[in-house]
Design a protein around this motif. Structure first.
Motif, PDB file in Angstrom:
ATOM      1  N   ASP A   1      16.948  30.230  -6.116  1.00 25.55           N
ATOM      2  CA  ASP A   1      17.289  29.983  -4.514  1.00 25.55           C
ATOM      3  C   ASP A   1      17.753  28.956  -4.020  1.00 25.55           C
ATOM      4  O   ASP A   1      17.300  27.160  -4.833  1.00 25.55           O
ATOM      5  CB  ASP A   1      16.858  30.787  -3.173  1.00 25.55           C
ATOM      6  CG  ASP A   1      14.944  29.975  -3.017  1.00 25.55           C
ATOM      7  OD1 ASP A   1      15.300  29.076  -3.662  1.00 25.55           O
ATOM      8  OD2 ASP A   1      14.492  30.981  -2.271  1.00 25.55           O
TER       9      ASP A   1
ATOM     10  N   GLU B   1      20.054  26.846  -8.798  1.00 23.33           N
ATOM     11  CA  GLU B   1      20.923  27.266  -7.882  1.00 23.33           C
ATOM     12  C   GLU B   1      22.350  27.182  -7.915  1.00 23.33           C
ATOM     13  O   GLU B   1      22.561  27.393  -7.523  1.00 23.33           O
ATOM     14  CB  GLU B   1      20.044  26.242  -6.698  1.00 23.33           C
ATOM     15  CG  GLU B   1      20.585  24.949  -6.604  1.00 23.33           C
ATOM     16  CD  GLU B   1      20.596  23.966  -5.577  1.00 23.33           C
ATOM     17  OE1 GLU B   1      21.552  23.797  -5.013  1.00 23.33           O
ATOM     18  OE2 GLU B   1      18.907  24.169  -5.488  1.00 23.33           O
TER      19      GLU B   1
ATOM     20  N   ASN C   1      18.488  35.684  -5.585  1.00 23.50           N
ATOM     21  CA  ASN C   1      18.596  34.683  -5.853  1.00 23.50           C
ATOM     22  C   ASN C   1      17.439  34.073  -7.551  1.00 23.50           C
ATOM     23  O   ASN C   1      17.531  33.450  -7.827  1.00 23.50           O
ATOM     24  CB  ASN C   1      19.225  33.371  -5.220  1.00 23.50           C
ATOM     25  CG  ASN C   1      20.750  33.083  -4.629  1.00 23.50           C
ATOM     26  OD1 ASN C   1      21.230  34.269  -5.535  1.00 23.50           O
ATOM     27  ND2 ASN C   1      20.884  32.896  -4.154  1.00 23.50           N
TER      28      ASN C   1
END
Length: 345
Positions: free
Chosen positions: A264, A303, A319
């Motif tokens: 993330d 990310e 994520n």
């Protein structure tokens, strides 16, 4: 993709010569005018029919190079005079002089001929030129194109197309296109065998597919990349799913497993990239140690390729993930932020 070059026949080019009556029956000349680079060179063949004392060939090549060759032999002998030359087409002008036994005047004949030394025949297909949805493939050939033999094989075992496409001598570099009709199933292999106008050919097999293996995500402690013992049950289930996919698709080609790591947006971009890389490596290494027989590669995207778009510093569980992709060649990634550097664990 794999990519090969083979001559389909020995090709002869025109040879112009005007033998004089003094030795019209003593010697005969023919030409091997075309050859493939790495497999030979063009050559003059001097066939000796009657007794001679020897012969000499003097030529001037179209690039200004002077060529002098000598030989001899008994009746019935053929001397092959190799014409060492660079890749490409050349014209030769000159003469052949024959020396006869003592008491006989020498004779000569003019020579005028063309040769060609072919480099590798190259077929180029870009990834974006393989459009399975539109049922077409575009490619280029490094020499004038005569035809291409095409086979499109489906996962049903049937062919959507099998035949020749005529390109009528299209110039080198011309975008060439083959299409096929709709067929049941998924395209597993597209085979192209392209011929130039001299009947040399090269070919490639394309495998325009990949398999995304569904799995349960491995949970890592914050900032860590070692796999917790409590998470290995998830990997065992993934190993079974990967093995089943390999067994299903492995009959079409040699396969690979790719492991892609993601995070993330919490934390620094570079730190997240490094963390995702280490976690992907841990998973890839686990598959290898578990006994997976196919090559395994990994990469970390941090990310930079999120499944869920979020602001920076957002703890989005969707994520924090990995992807397991089975493919024949490096997979096509729609949102890759950079060109992957695939590594082996």
């Amino acid at each position: 993709m794999s990519v090969r070059l083979l001559p389909s026949a020995v090709l002869l080019s025109a040879l112009v010569l005007l033998p004089l009556p003094a030795f019209a029956e003593a010697i005969r000349v023919s030409l091997e005018g075309r050859a493939a680079l790495g497999e030979g060179v063009p050559a003059l063949l001097v066939h000796i029919e009657e007794p001679i004392a020897g012969f000499e060939v003097k030529l001037k090549r179209s690039d200004g190079k002077t060529v002098e060759l000598k030989g001899g032999g008994k009746p019935g002998v053929t001397r092959r005079l190799a014409l060492e030359q660079p890749e490409g087409k050349f014209h030769y002008e000159g003469e052949l002089t024959v020396q006869f036994p003592p008491g006989t005047e020498p004779g000569s004949m003019p020579l005028s001929f063309d040769t060609e030394l072919y480099g590798p025949l190259k077929l180029e297909v870009r990834r974006e030129d393989v459009d399975v949805a539109a049922r077409k493939v575009r490619f280029t050939l490094s020499r004038p194109a005569a035809k291409t033999e095409v086979t499109v094989l489906m996962d049903t075992g049937k062919t959507a197309f099998a035949g020749d496409v005529d390109f009528k001598g299209a110039p080198a570099g011309t975008p060439l296109e083959v299409k096929w009709m709709p067929a049941e199933g998924k395209v597993m292999r597209i085979s192209l065998r392209a011929f130039d106008t001299s009947n040399y050919y090269t070919g490639v097999d394309l495998f325009p597919w990949q398999v995304d293996v569904p799995h349960e995500e491995v949970g890592f402690p914050s900032g860590r990349s070692d796999i917790p013992p409590t998470e290995k049950g998830k990997l065992e289930a993934s190993y079974k799913a990967v093995t089943e996919a390999l067994n299903k698709y492995g009959r079409w080609a040699s396969l690979r497993l790719y492991v892609l790591g993601h995070t993330d947006t919490v934390g620094a971009t570079e730190a997240n990239r490094e963390l995702s890389l280490k976690r992907a490596k841990s998973i890839a290494a686990w598959f290898r140690q578990r006994g997976l027989k196919v090559p395994v590669f990994y990469e970390g995207f941090g990310e930079q390729a999120p499944a869920v778009a979020t602001p920076d510093e957002t703890a989005e569980a969707g994520n924090r993930r990995a992807e397991y992709i089975i493919a024949v060649e490096d997979p096509a990634l729609a949102n890759a932020p950079f060109t992957p550097r695939w590594r082996k664990p």
